[in-house]
Design a protein around this motif. Structure first.
Motif, PDB file in Angstrom:
ATOM      1  N   GLY A  62       0.779  -1.231   0.000  1.00  0.00           N
ATOM      2  CA  GLY A  62       0.000   0.000   0.000  1.00  0.00           C
ATOM      3  C   GLY A  62       0.809   1.277   0.000  1.00  0.00           C
ATOM      4  N   LYS A  63       2.120   1.164   0.042  1.00  0.00           N
ATOM      5  CA  LYS A  63       2.972   2.358   0.024  1.00  0.00           C
ATOM      6  C   LYS A  63       3.313   2.705  -1.428  1.00  0.00           C
ATOM      7  CE  LYS A  63       7.378   4.163   1.732  1.00  0.00           C
ATOM      8  NZ  LYS A  63       8.619   3.854   2.498  1.00  0.00           N
ATOM      9  N   ALA A  64       3.130   3.990  -1.783  1.00  0.00           N
ATOM     10  CA  ALA A  64       3.384   4.408  -3.168  1.00  0.00           C
ATOM     11  C   ALA A  64       4.872   4.370  -3.475  1.00  0.00           C
ATOM     12  CB  ALA A  64       2.834   5.808  -3.404  1.00  0.00           C
ATOM     13  N   LEU A  65       5.227   3.650  -4.529  1.00  0.00           N
ATOM     14  CA  LEU A  65       6.607   3.619  -4.983  1.00  0.00           C
ATOM     15  C   LEU A  65       6.908   4.821  -5.875  1.00  0.00           C
ATOM     16  CD1 LEU A  65       6.816  -0.178  -5.898  1.00  0.00           C
ATOM     17  CD2 LEU A  65       7.380   0.934  -3.744  1.00  0.00           C
ATOM     18  N   LYS A  66       5.895   5.285  -6.587  1.00  0.00           N
ATOM     19  CA  LYS A  66       6.015   6.484  -7.411  1.00  0.00           C
ATOM     20  C   LYS A  66       4.616   6.938  -7.801  1.00  0.00           C
ATOM     21  CE  LYS A  66       7.287   6.511 -11.681  1.00  0.00           C
ATOM     22  NZ  LYS A  66       6.155   7.185 -12.330  1.00  0.00           N
ATOM     23  N   GLN A  67       4.552   8.137  -8.364  1.00  0.00           N
ATOM     24  CA  GLN A  67       3.321   8.643  -8.956  1.00  0.00           C
ATOM     25  C   GLN A  67       3.435   8.475 -10.472  1.00  0.00           C
ATOM     26  OE1 GLN A  67       0.540   9.892  -7.269  1.00  0.00           O
ATOM     27  NE2 GLN A  67       1.645   9.113  -5.459  1.00  0.00           N
ATOM     28  N   ALA A  68       2.537   7.676 -11.040  1.00  0.00           N
ATOM     29  CA  ALA A  68       2.584   7.389 -12.473  1.00  0.00           C
ATOM     30  C   ALA A  68       1.579   8.270 -13.214  1.00  0.00           C
ATOM     31  CB  ALA A  68       2.280   5.918 -12.723  1.00  0.00           C
ATOM     32  N   GLN A  69       1.962   8.694 -14.406  1.00  0.00           N
ATOM     33  CA  GLN A  69       1.092   9.546 -15.210  1.00  0.00           C
ATOM     34  C   GLN A  69      -0.111   8.766 -15.733  1.00  0.00           C
ATOM     35  OE1 GLN A  69       3.040  11.346 -18.543  1.00  0.00           O
ATOM     36  NE2 GLN A  69       1.405  12.821 -18.902  1.00  0.00           N
ATOM     37  N   VAL A  70      -1.275   9.407 -15.680  1.00  0.00           N
ATOM     38  CA  VAL A  70      -2.517   8.813 -16.161  1.00  0.00           C
ATOM     39  C   VAL A  70      -3.056   9.655 -17.318  1.00  0.00           C
ATOM     40  CG1 VAL A  70      -4.883   8.156 -15.584  1.00  0.00           C
ATOM     41  CG2 VAL A  70      -3.058   7.892 -13.875  1.00  0.00           C
ATOM     42  N   TRP A  71      -3.465   8.975 -18.376  1.00  0.00           N
ATOM     43  CA  TRP A  71      -4.046   9.649 -19.531  1.00  0.00           C
ATOM     44  C   TRP A  71      -5.558   9.442 -19.533  1.00  0.00           C
ATOM     45  CZ3 TRP A  71      -0.746  12.346 -22.791  1.00  0.00           C
ATOM     46  CH2 TRP A  71       0.622  12.101 -22.633  1.00  0.00           C
ATOM     47  N   LYS A  72      -6.258  10.480 -20.011  1.00  0.00           N
ATOM     48  CA  LYS A  72      -7.714  10.450 -20.176  1.00  0.00           C
ATOM     49  C   LYS A  72      -8.454  10.243 -18.855  1.00  0.00           C
ATOM     50  CE  LYS A  72      -7.447   8.529 -24.883  1.00  0.00           C
ATOM     51  NZ  LYS A  72      -8.018   7.531 -25.818  1.00  0.00           N
ATOM     52  N   GLY A  73      -7.849  10.686 -17.759  1.00  0.00           N
ATOM     53  CA  GLY A  73      -8.467  10.503 -16.460  1.00  0.00           C
ATOM     54  C   GLY A  73      -8.785  11.796 -15.755  1.00  0.00           C
ATOM     55  N   GLU A  74      -9.628  11.733 -14.737  1.00  0.00           N
ATOM     56  CA  GLU A  74      -9.945  12.903 -13.932  1.00  0.00           C
ATOM     57  C   GLU A  74      -8.745  13.357 -13.118  1.00  0.00           C
ATOM     58  OE1 GLU A  74     -13.339  12.087 -11.548  1.00  0.00           O
ATOM     59  OE2 GLU A  74     -14.762  12.342 -13.200  1.00  0.00           O
ATOM     60  N   GLU A  75      -7.827  12.416 -12.831  1.00  0.00           N
ATOM     61  CA  GLU A  75      -6.575  12.741 -12.144  1.00  0.00           C
ATOM     62  C   GLU A  75      -5.427  12.550 -13.115  1.00  0.00           C
ATOM     63  OE1 GLU A  75      -6.649  13.951  -9.163  1.00  0.00           O
ATOM     64  OE2 GLU A  75      -8.791  13.577  -8.831  1.00  0.00           O
ATOM     65  N   GLU A  76      -4.405  13.386 -12.952  1.00  0.00           N
ATOM     66  CA  GLU A  76      -3.252  13.294 -13.855  1.00  0.00           C
ATOM     67  C   GLU A  76      -2.272  12.206 -13.436  1.00  0.00           C
ATOM     68  OE1 GLU A  76      -1.335  16.988 -14.334  1.00  0.00           O
ATOM     69  OE2 GLU A  76      -3.055  17.964 -15.298  1.00  0.00           O
ATOM     70  N   GLN A  77      -2.322  11.814 -12.164  1.00  0.00           N
ATOM     71  CA  GLN A  77      -1.373  10.826 -11.660  1.00  0.00           C
ATOM     72  C   GLN A  77      -2.089   9.866 -10.716  1.00  0.00           C
ATOM     73  OE1 GLN A  77       1.750  13.201  -9.823  1.00  0.00           O
ATOM     74  NE2 GLN A  77       2.993  13.034 -11.685  1.00  0.00           N
ATOM     75  N   VAL A  78      -1.476   8.724 -10.537  1.00  0.00           N
ATOM     76  CA  VAL A  78      -1.961   7.757  -9.561  1.00  0.00           C
ATOM     77  C   VAL A  78      -0.756   7.108  -8.887  1.00  0.00           C
ATOM     78  CG1 VAL A  78      -2.054   5.828 -11.215  1.00  0.00           C
ATOM     79  CG2 VAL A  78      -3.524   5.797  -9.184  1.00  0.00           C
ATOM     80  N   GLY A  79      -0.872   6.870  -7.597  1.00  0.00           N
ATOM     81  CA  GLY A  79       0.189   6.166  -6.887  1.00  0.00           C
ATOM     82  C   GLY A  79       0.196   4.699  -7.255  1.00  0.00           C
ATOM     83  N   VAL A  80       1.377   4.146  -7.484  1.00  0.00           N
ATOM     84  CA  VAL A  80       1.508   2.724  -7.786  1.00  0.00           C
ATOM     85  C   VAL A  80       2.429   2.086  -6.752  1.00  0.00           C
ATOM     86  CG1 VAL A  80       1.059   2.963 -10.250  1.00  0.00           C
ATOM     87  CG2 VAL A  80       3.400   3.166  -9.416  1.00  0.00           C
ATOM     88  N   GLY A  81       2.117   0.842  -6.406  1.00  0.00           N
ATOM     89  CA  GLY A  81       2.911   0.150  -5.388  1.00  0.00           C
ATOM     90  C   GLY A  81       2.580  -1.327  -5.370  1.00  0.00           C
ATOM     91  N   LEU A  82       2.735  -1.942  -4.213  1.00  0.00           N
ATOM     92  CA  LEU A  82       2.537  -3.382  -4.070  1.00  0.00           C
ATOM     93  C   LEU A  82       1.271  -3.668  -3.273  1.00  0.00           C
ATOM     94  CD1 LEU A  82       6.196  -4.450  -3.179  1.00  0.00           C
ATOM     95  CD2 LEU A  82       5.085  -4.521  -5.407  1.00  0.00           C
TER      96      LEU A  82
END
Length: 387
Positions: free
Chosen positions: A289-309
């Motif tokens: 649940g800890k974000a490893l980075k913020q990844a760019q999102v296309w065509k979404g209401e948010e520009e980024q999303v946290g990705v992790g395990l």
């Protein structure tokens, strides 16, 4: 309002953490183990620390009773049988049955009733072939039907090189397993039924006025913390032992098959366990649940999303090399909304030098809804130019 997004080339393999020792770590020599097949596994991670001929199919002798016991525990927990159920002992399961002469026995008597709890202890502690057959008949109606059930459980547990013909381990040319499969079974036994597993640490059991000792020679070794699991011996199988021990918060499972004496199976198992505790440790690389980075999102209401395990990354490594553990990640491609929470979006891989020691899926830690018409159109144009 249209969102501004940076057009960028996705970077593959960004190092998430890196700690390199200034000098090369000292590699301990692997132990020489005098057995036909052997393996050492860390219980928490399931990683194999050491192995030799671990996939060779061999007769398991009474190690078979680990599966018999696993099924009993599962049936108890499902409510299909109860500990105080009384089991009628058939002539087939009777201790005086000629086919059981000379084998390990609980010494149950024909046409007598014995509780499931007593029979279970007779299997685990006394390695009773008579008790195993009695429970096989009680659960499945016959030992043949129980063997079919054993094979279904084996398949479910990923024991792909195992085939059971009986509940006891008495010799049969088709009755075979491997050290790797037995380690999987041992891990499942401890993990799935910890209360039942505690029975494996009991040193003796008395039934019908007869007290018998647990045949696991390592239970008396207080330096190792051994609390199970099972011995086995036939002329074809040699002397075998599956052991589990816990020390300083680390649990190891060792499997030794085909040694030439009781002393050898205990000694070789002790050698493996000591080696594992002395030189290896578990490292939690990243928490779930800890974000490893913020990844760019296309065509979404948010520009980024946290990705992790989705699950914490725990790895078994040499103590001398734990500071050399590295982790890299790779996205599967551009992230395009909508994105669900928990959706797999890439992979994290952990390595020591050039050797990848573990791979885990990387997931989106939050959901991202699809943007409105103009937001999607803007990003579609941006993606078109980027491609």
């Amino acid at each position: 309002m249209m969102k501004h997004k940076f057009l960028s080339v996705m970077i593959i393999g960004v190092v998430l953490f890196l700690a390199t020792a200034s000098v090369q770590a000292i590699q301990p020599a692997k132990p020489s183990v005098d057995a036909s097949s052997w393996l050492l596994m860390d219980y928490e991670t399931g990683q194999i620390i050491l192995e030799q001929n671990a996939d060779e199919q061999l007769p398991p002798a009474s190690l078979t009773k680990m599966m018999t016991s696993y099924i009993i525990a599962d049936q108890l927990h499902r409510g299909n049988i109860k500990s105080d159920d009384k089991v009628l002992i058939s002539e087939n399961a009777w201790a005086q049955n000629p086919k059981l002469k000379g084998s390990s026995l609980m010494f149950v008597e024909v046409n007598k009733y014995v509780t499931v709890e007593d029979l279970h202890r007779g299997i685990v502690i006394q390695s009773g072939n008579d008790a195993s057959i009695a429970m096989a008949e009680h659960i499945a109606g016959s030992e043949e039907a129980f063997a079919d059930l054993m094979n279904q459980y084996a398949k479910r547990l990923g024991m792909n090189s195992t085939f059971f013909m009986n509940s006891t381990g008495l010799p049969h040319e088709q009755h075979q397993t491997t050290a790797r499969d037995l380690a999987k079974l041992a891990r499942a036994l401890i993990k799935d039924f910890p209360e039942d597993y505690s029975m494996y640490a009991e040193r003796e059991f008395t039934y019908n006025g007869i007290t018998q000792q647990n045949r696991n020679e390592l239970l008396g070794d207080t330096t190792l913390g051994v609390d199970g699991i099972k011995t086995g011996h036939t002329e074809a199988a040699g002397y075998c032992l599956v052991s589990s021990a816990e020390k300083q918060g680390m649990r190891l499972i060792s499997v030794v098959m085909g040694t030439d004496s009781m002393g050898a199976r205990a000694g070789e198992s002790r050698k493996l366990l000591n080696y594992g505790f002395r030189f290896y440790t578990n490292v939690e690389a990243f928490a779930a649940g800890k974000a490893l980075k913020q990844a760019q999102v296309w065509k979404g209401e948010e520009e980024q999303v946290g990705v992790g395990l989705a699950q914490s990354a725990v790895l078994t490594v040499l103590k001398s090399e734990k500071d050399q553990l590295k982790a890299n990640y790779k996205l599967n491609g551009k992230l395009i909304a909508p994105i669900k929470k928990g959706q797999v979006v890439g992979e994290v891989y952990f390595h020591m030098g050039d050797t990848v020691v573990k791979r885990m899926p990387m997931v989106a830690l939050d959901a991202v809804e699809e943007a409105g018409f103009f937001g999607r159109m803007w990003d579609s144009m941006a993606l078109w130019f980027e491609d």
